[in-house]
Design a protein around this motif. Structure first.
Motif, mmCIF file in Angstrom:
data_model
loop_
_atom_site.group_PDB
_atom_site.id
_atom_site.type_symbol
_atom_site.label_atom_id
_atom_site.label_comp_id
_atom_site.label_asym_id
_atom_site.label_seq_id
_atom_site.Cartn_x
_atom_site.Cartn_y
_atom_site.Cartn_z
ATOM 1 N N ASN A 175 0.857 -1.166 0.000
ATOM 2 C CA ASN A 175 0.000 0.000 0.000
ATOM 3 C C ASN A 175 0.897 1.222 0.000
ATOM 4 O O ASN A 175 1.702 1.419 0.901
ATOM 5 C CB ASN A 175 -0.876 -0.037 1.262
ATOM 6 C CG ASN A 175 -1.852 1.124 1.311
ATOM 7 O OD1 ASN A 175 -1.563 2.213 0.793
ATOM 8 N ND2 ASN A 175 -2.984 0.890 1.940
ATOM 9 N N SER A 176 0.757 2.023 -1.016
ATOM 10 C CA SER A 176 1.675 3.147 -1.166
ATOM 11 C C SER A 176 1.554 4.141 -0.012
ATOM 12 O O SER A 176 2.402 5.006 0.152
ATOM 13 C CB SER A 176 1.409 3.849 -2.501
ATOM 14 O OG SER A 176 0.044 4.205 -2.581
ATOM 15 N N ASN A 177 0.508 4.008 0.781
ATOM 16 C CA ASN A 177 0.347 4.918 1.915
ATOM 17 C C ASN A 177 1.233 4.524 3.095
ATOM 18 O O ASN A 177 1.371 5.272 4.044
ATOM 19 C CB ASN A 177 -1.109 4.946 2.389
ATOM 20 C CG ASN A 177 -1.974 5.702 1.400
ATOM 21 O OD1 ASN A 177 -1.466 6.421 0.533
ATOM 22 N ND2 ASN A 177 -3.276 5.537 1.518
#
Ligand SMILES: *[C@@H]1O[C@H](CO)[C@@H](O)[C@H](O)[C@H]1NC(C)=O
Ligand SMILES: *[C@@H]1O[C@H](CO)[C@@H](O)[C@H](O)[C@H]1NC(C)=O
Ligand SMILES: *[C@@H]1O[C@H](CO)[C@@H](O)[C@H](O)[C@H]1NC(C)=O
Ligand SMILES: *[C@@H]1O[C@H](CO)[C@@H](O)[C@H](O)[C@H]1NC(C)=O
Ligand SMILES: *[C@@H]1O[C@H](CO)[C@@H](O)[C@H](O)[C@H]1NC(C)=O
Ligand SMILES: *[C@@H]1O[C@H](CO)[C@@H](O)[C@H](O)[C@H]1NC(C)=O
Ligand SMILES: *[C@@H]1O[C@H](CO)[C@@H](O)[C@H](O)[C@H]1NC(C)=O
Ligand SMILES: *[C@@H]1O[C@H](CO)[C@@H](O)[C@H](O)[C@H]1NC(C)=O
Ligand SMILES: *[C@@H]1O[C@H](CO)[C@@H](O)[C@H](O)[C@H]1NC(C)=O
Ligand SMILES: *[C@@H]1O[C@H](CO)[C@@H](O)[C@H](O)[C@H]1NC(C)=O
Ligand SMILES: *[C@@H]1O[C@H](CO)[C@@H](O)[C@H](O)[C@H]1NC(C)=O
Ligand SMILES: *[C@@H]1O[C@H](CO)[C@@H](O)[C@H](O)[C@H]1NC(C)=O
Length: 562
Positions: A402-404
């Motif tokens: 998850n790029s977050n």
């Protein structure tokens, strides 16, 4: 020619390459497996402890799991021969002395000119070997101390029962282990208990193997292969002796015991690999036929212990012993394994012909000091599965990231959700997969209901994936942690053919109980032994007194039972 060789040698020496490849840096992993012939692996049940070669599974606790309960069944540590064996060995040695050539023994038996039998005192027969590199007492103590390093946190500071049958050597092992495990708390916190042997079945049939035992009652190992005859002929010719096939067998046993007692034996080199291998196979077959998978009796007696163990593991550490520590004999251990159908031969062992590839060697199962550990694991980690519906999941081309997230996440265990892989399409608390990995701060409500469908997904978007239920497998949240069972035999994890889809190739508790129930039923104690089984109760009814923690009497001459 010599010139050229010298030249090459000088060049190689200059390159520092005379002894093999040399590159900068050190190899982290050896390329050699030198144990292919290790004398310890040819000593039947008579030689010192040696580890079981594993199948590549780490014995460490699987990531995301913790051990919450342990059952140990341990064979006694290295001991001296039984009185019968001592008599046979001494008799044979005096025969050899009588036959000694006038100018002394030559060739492979030269050492006999100065040989001394290893037993320090006839009274020591049957007892634990007190000193030396393979000392049974020292080994048991060390095993206890190591066990504390791995499982010591399961001890709750209360009195700890240790169970032994009433054989002196088993009691001594339990005591030495207890002192290693509990350290300076032994004298106040150990409670040595004895249990009645569960080897009391009066079976009509000891074995389904096509072999005859020449004794009634406890069967003797009388398997004699041609290799023993070859050895007898060779040694007889060399020194003009009159050794028989049985004599050769006795010498191989003597050599095995001598290794246990002193750390080495000149007899190792007297016999060839083929001869040692034949000796080992005679023990593999003898045990498997009479005390293992080809013995209805062994399965019946073993089922009593397995049944009691299943009960204990089912109750779990809150309602039963977190540490169940049991000490006994090799035949008990092989019976337990036979009843569980664990670490038994993968192909039927034929006692008449030496064969390979049956994955069974008694030295891997029940050497002196053998130990069988059953771990009850509590895991947040999902298990493995062989559900083919999930193959697509591993075929995803989308990174599971998850790029977050800010990387790396030190709270690694948070990545293991409290879930198990299921095949369910109606994930009640919602499917966990939603283009992100589960983390424990996610509440029940934030998980979406999308299920995995045709394997292309991996993102939260809908472009390439089916976000609705369509019969695919899903990761479904299972609110409770999941319980698995794992087996460690002689320091190696043994995956169970009946199921190993949990973390670290463990099996779910439910599956374990289900299979074991069937095994216990199939062992059919009542038919085999002719009496109703008396369930073992010592895990629930035991003394918490310290009265047996030390010997209360001098150890008798050749103490077998007491
Ligand atoms: C895995 O597949 C084998 C062979 O199809 C099957 O016998 C076994 O039960 C399966 N295990 C699980 C956990 O589904
Ligand atoms: C998973 O579900 C499919 C379809 O319902 C079924 O055929 C398969 O046997 C299931 N697998 C397991 C391991 O339950
Ligand atoms: C993985 O995906 C590719 C491309 O879609 C496909 O050809 C292949 O068969 C898939 N492999 C498996 C094991 O599903
Ligand atoms: C990352 O966070 C933003 C803002 O909260 C959100 O819109 C986006 O969907 C998140 N991306 C993923 C892959 O979850
Ligand atoms: C890890 O957990 C601790 C305590 O639960 C928390 O304070 C910390 O923020 C977490 N770290 C990360 C990277 O999530
Ligand atoms: C999941 O979603 C489907 C389709 O939106 C719906 O029919 C189903 O009831 C939902 N399941 C749950 C457990 O909420
Ligand atoms: C999962 O995806 C749905 C829409 O596809 C979105 O509404 C929801 O917020 C997502 N949940 C999480 C935990 O990312
Ligand atoms: C865990 O998931 C929640 C909800 O999606 C999110 O707000 C939070 O940032 C996540 N924590 C980590 C460490 O990824
Ligand atoms: C998750 O949601 C279900 C259904 O709403 C509920 O029964 C369950 O108790 C919830 N679990 C948790 C841990 O909140
Ligand atoms: C996934 O399923 C949908 C409809 O069920 C289909 O249209 C799509 O082609 C499938 N994708 C793949 C890669 O099979
Ligand atoms: C997961 O397990 C931990 C404890 O092991 C518990 O605190 C947490 O509430 C569980 N989470 C869910 C969603 O069940
Ligand atoms: C197995 O254990 C149960 C419960 O303790 C007992 O009722 C049963 O008789 C036992 N069976 C055998 C074969 O030991």
């Amino acid at each position: 020619m010599i010139q050229e060789l010298l030249c090459a040698a000088i060049i190689m020496a200059g390159a520092d390459a005379a002894f093999g490849r040399t590159f900068a840096g050190t190899a982290a992993y050896p390329q050699t497996f030198v144990d292919e012939f290790n004398p310890l692996k040819y000593t039947g049940n008579l030689g010192p402890y040696s580890q079981r070669p594993g199948v590549g599974i780490s014995p460490d606790v699987p990531a995301g799991c913790k051990v919450e309960q342990v059952v140990l069944f341990a064979r006694h540590g290295e001991r001296y021969p039984t009185p019968n064996e001592v008599t046979a060995q001494e008799k044979l040695l005096s025969k050899l002395n009588k036959w000694a050539p006038k100018k002394g023994f030559v060739g492979s038996l030269t050492f006999l000119n100065k040989y001394k039998y290893f037993l320090p005192n006839e009274g020591y027969a049957n007892l634990e070997i007190p000193s030396g590199p393979y000392s049974g007492l020292a080994g048991s103590f060390q095993f206890g101390a190591e066990f504390a390093g791995k499982y010591g946190d399961l001890w709750n500071d209360e009195v700890l029962p240790l169970f032994s049958d009433d054989f002196e050597r088993d009691l001594e092992t339990a005591r030495a282990f207890g002192q290693g495990f509990l350290g300076f708390n032994y004298s106040t916190s150990a409670a040595i208990n004895t249990y009645p042997s569960f080897e009391t079945c009066d079976a009509k049939k000891w074995t389904t193997c096509d072999i005859k035992s020449n004794s009634s009652g406890f069967p003797a190992n009388n398997l004699r292969y041609p290799a023993f005859e070859v050895a007898a002929l060779r040694l007889n010719e060399e020194n003009h002796l009159k050794l028989t096939v049985d004599d050769v067998y006795t010498l191989l046993a003597l050599g095995s015991y001598e290794i246990s007692a002193t750390g080495s034996s000149p007899w190792v080199d007297v016999f060839t690999t083929e001869e040692w291998l034949a000796f080992q196979y005679s023990y593999d077959a003898y045990f498997d036929c009479y005390f293992g998978s080809q013995s209805p009796r062994a399965k019946a007696v073993g089922s009593l212990f397995v049944n009691a163990t299943a009960e204990l593991l089912k109750k779990g550490p809150k309602d039963s012993l977190a540490l169940a520590l049991v000490f006994g004999h090799d035949v008990d251990l092989t019976a337990i394994l036979a009843a569980m159908d664990l670490a038994t031969p993968s192909r039927k062992i034929d006692p008449k012909t030496i064969s390979f590839n049956n994955n069974f060697r008694l030295t891997d199962v029940a050497p002196m000091g053998a130990r069988f550990v059953i771990e009850r694991l509590s895991c947040k980690a999902p298990g493995l599965t062989n559900d083919t519906n999930l193959v697509g999941m591993t075929n995803s081309t989308t990174p599971l990231w998850n790029s977050n997230w800010t990387s790396p996440d030190s709270n690694f265990t948070d990545w293991y959700p409290n879930i198990t892989m299921t095949n369910s399409t109606s994930a009640s608390n919602g499917s966990m997969w939603n283009g992100t990995m589960w983390n424990s701060t996610m509440s029940n409500g934030t998980m979406s209901n999308s299920t995995w469908s045709n394997g292309t997904s991996g993102t939260n978007s809908s472009s390439s994936s089916n976000s609705t239920s369509s019969g695919g497998a899903s990761w479904s949240a299972n609110v409770t942690e999941t319980t698995f069972i794992r087996f460690v035999l002689n320091d190696a994890v043994v995956p169970w053919d009946h199921g190993y889809d949990g973390p670290g190739f463990s099996v779910s508790l439910e599956k374990f109980l289900e299979v074991v129930d069937k095994q216990v039923e199939a062992a059919d104690y009542e038919t085999v032994c002719g009496t109703k089984p008396e369930p073992l109760t010592f895990f629930t009814k035991y003394n918490t007194t310290t009265g047996m923690d030390y010997d209360t009497h001098p150890i008798p001459f050749q103490a077998g039972q007491y």
